[in-house]
Write an enzyme that holds these catalytic residues in place. Sequence first.
Site, PDB file in Angstrom:
ATOM      1  N   ARG A   1     -10.637  20.477  12.021  1.00  0.00           N
ATOM      2  CA  ARG A   1     -11.316  20.503  13.315  1.00  0.00           C
ATOM      3  C   ARG A   1     -10.344  20.358  14.484  1.00  0.00           C
ATOM      4  O   ARG A   1     -10.727  20.585  15.638  1.00  0.00           O
ATOM      5  CB  ARG A   1     -12.388  19.401  13.362  1.00  0.00           C
ATOM      6  CG  ARG A   1     -13.621  19.738  12.538  1.00  0.00           C
ATOM      7  CD  ARG A   1     -14.626  18.615  12.508  1.00  0.00           C
ATOM      8  NE  ARG A   1     -14.208  17.528  11.626  1.00  0.00           N
ATOM      9  CZ  ARG A   1     -14.930  16.434  11.388  1.00  0.00           C
ATOM     10  NH1 ARG A   1     -16.099  16.280  11.993  1.00  0.00           N
ATOM     11  NH2 ARG A   1     -14.479  15.505  10.560  1.00  0.00           N
TER      12      ARG A   1
ATOM     13  N   ASP B   1     -25.621  25.913  15.693  1.00  0.00           N
ATOM     14  CA  ASP B   1     -24.973  26.125  16.984  1.00  0.00           C
ATOM     15  C   ASP B   1     -24.450  27.552  17.038  1.00  0.00           C
ATOM     16  O   ASP B   1     -24.417  28.269  16.041  1.00  0.00           O
ATOM     17  CB  ASP B   1     -23.846  25.113  17.233  1.00  0.00           C
ATOM     18  CG  ASP B   1     -22.824  25.084  16.097  1.00  0.00           C
ATOM     19  OD1 ASP B   1     -22.530  26.153  15.525  1.00  0.00           O
ATOM     20  OD2 ASP B   1     -22.323  23.997  15.786  1.00  0.00           O
TER      21      ASP B   1
ATOM     22  N   MET C   1       0.807  -1.226   0.000  1.00  0.00           N
ATOM     23  CA  MET C   1       0.000   0.000   0.000  1.00  0.00           C
ATOM     24  C   MET C   1       0.835   1.268   0.000  1.00  0.00           C
ATOM     25  O   MET C   1       0.322   2.363   0.210  1.00  0.00           O
ATOM     26  CB  MET C   1      -1.002   0.022   1.169  1.00  0.00           C
ATOM     27  CG  MET C   1      -1.998  -1.132   1.147  1.00  0.00           C
ATOM     28  SD  MET C   1      -2.826  -1.319  -0.457  1.00  0.00           S
ATOM     29  CE  MET C   1      -3.857   0.151  -0.473  1.00  0.00           C
ATOM     30  N   GLU C   2       2.152   1.150  -0.228  1.00  0.00           N
ATOM     31  CA  GLU C   2       2.989   2.328  -0.401  1.00  0.00           C
ATOM     32  C   GLU C   2       2.569   3.048  -1.679  1.00  0.00           C
ATOM     33  O   GLU C   2       2.312   2.416  -2.711  1.00  0.00           O
ATOM     34  CB  GLU C   2       4.442   1.878  -0.493  1.00  0.00           C
ATOM     35  CG  GLU C   2       5.467   2.985  -0.431  1.00  0.00           C
ATOM     36  CD  GLU C   2       6.884   2.436  -0.399  1.00  0.00           C
ATOM     37  OE1 GLU C   2       7.628   2.659  -1.376  1.00  0.00           O
ATOM     38  OE2 GLU C   2       7.221   1.755   0.597  1.00  0.00           O
TER      39      GLU C   2
ATOM     40  N   LYS D   1     -27.312  24.536  21.697  1.00  0.00           N
ATOM     41  CA  LYS D   1     -27.226  23.119  22.055  1.00  0.00           C
ATOM     42  C   LYS D   1     -26.095  22.882  23.054  1.00  0.00           C
ATOM     43  O   LYS D   1     -25.171  23.686  23.170  1.00  0.00           O
ATOM     44  CB  LYS D   1     -27.003  22.252  20.811  1.00  0.00           C
ATOM     45  CG  LYS D   1     -25.588  22.300  20.240  1.00  0.00           C
ATOM     46  CD  LYS D   1     -25.454  21.341  19.077  1.00  0.00           C
ATOM     47  CE  LYS D   1     -24.025  21.101  18.649  1.00  0.00           C
ATOM     48  NZ  LYS D   1     -23.166  22.217  18.516  1.00  0.00           N
TER      49      LYS D   1
ATOM     50  N   SER E   1     -21.529  13.143  11.578  1.00  0.00           N
ATOM     51  CA  SER E   1     -22.448  12.080  11.992  1.00  0.00           C
ATOM     52  C   SER E   1     -23.899  12.407  11.664  1.00  0.00           C
ATOM     53  O   SER E   1     -24.743  11.522  11.585  1.00  0.00           O
ATOM     54  CB  SER E   1     -22.311  11.827  13.489  1.00  0.00           C
ATOM     55  OG  SER E   1     -22.773  12.962  14.218  1.00  0.00           O
TER      56      SER E   1
ATOM     57  N   ASP F   1     -24.260  25.398   7.672  1.00  0.00           N
ATOM     58  CA  ASP F   1     -23.054  25.043   8.425  1.00  0.00           C
ATOM     59  C   ASP F   1     -21.959  24.653   7.445  1.00  0.00           C
ATOM     60  O   ASP F   1     -22.192  24.578   6.229  1.00  0.00           O
ATOM     61  CB  ASP F   1     -23.345  23.897   9.398  1.00  0.00           C
ATOM     62  CG  ASP F   1     -22.468  23.951  10.645  1.00  0.00           C
ATOM     63  OD1 ASP F   1     -21.507  24.756  10.669  1.00  0.00           O
ATOM     64  OD2 ASP F   1     -22.730  23.195  11.597  1.00  0.00           O
TER      65      ASP F   1
END
Length: 314
Positions: free
Chosen positions: A97, A171, A39-40, A194, A225, A220
């Site tokens: 994030r 939010d 997977m290189e 919230k 999720s 947003d």
Amino acid sequence: MKSSIKIIAGNASRPLAEAIAAYLELPLAKCMVRRFADMEIFVELQENVRGEDVFIVQSTSFPANDHLMELLIMIDAARRSSARRITAVIPYFGYARQDRRTSGRTPISAKLVANLITEAGADRVMTLDLHAGQIQGFFDIPTDNLFAAPVKVRDIKERLDPKDWMVVSPDVGGVVRARAIAKRIDATLAIVDKRRERPGESEVMNIIGEVEGRSCILVDDIVDSGGTLVNAAEALLNAGAKDVSAYITHGVLSGGAVSRIAASRMKELVITDSIQPTQAVKLARNIRVATIAPLLGEAIGRTATESSVSSLFT
């Protein structure tokens, strides 16, 4: 000037890169990205880029680490091939994030990734709706943080009835982003207050603003999720909102997010193709994808000709 532009696609963003190249009326540069048995990652640019203005289009979306490593190797390949300037076009900057230390003995991963991209040889970075605007300062090279607002505003005006719409921030942290959209469409603003008990879960506490009888538009930058969006939509409908749509830039949609949104009472979720939509997203009854290819294509063209990019958003 177009003849000196080379658009190179990473595996994370090939359809988007193809659309950007089509907008600019350019062929996509030939580039082979493959993996060895372990997977290189191996990259080979299959055409001359010496003295060219190279734009590498690659989001660091799932699997984030593979796509980030692929981006770094592509930048290095272009640098060692004597490209005149290398711009990393990262529609979704996946580590955004992690922009600060939330507790003791934790990293600031967004800064680390910025260092890696710079050290790999990028001369410039172009990204879209950074989760935290201050991440631009993490780079020691010029960084353009573009905004998907023009795409969202155009879609809202074309598809929704203006007489009773209201923009809602899901939010408190997203108020500035939501206010910018509300100002562009001349709408009022509401806020969902919230409390997040633990990562990935949220509890809606209160709605600031009168939403009864209104068509609410949640705005947003990221939906992951889907819990925050679904909870916010449910709270708005329980407070008397006529219907709820959502306009989100980056559709991460991890885990069971797609089924969660499809099963909700939300009228529609509109995301962009900053992250390549999965088959589940394409088949979902209430999720639609709006393309950002013309926006990125225009920004790339202006960067190549040393024209103003910020004027796209005024």
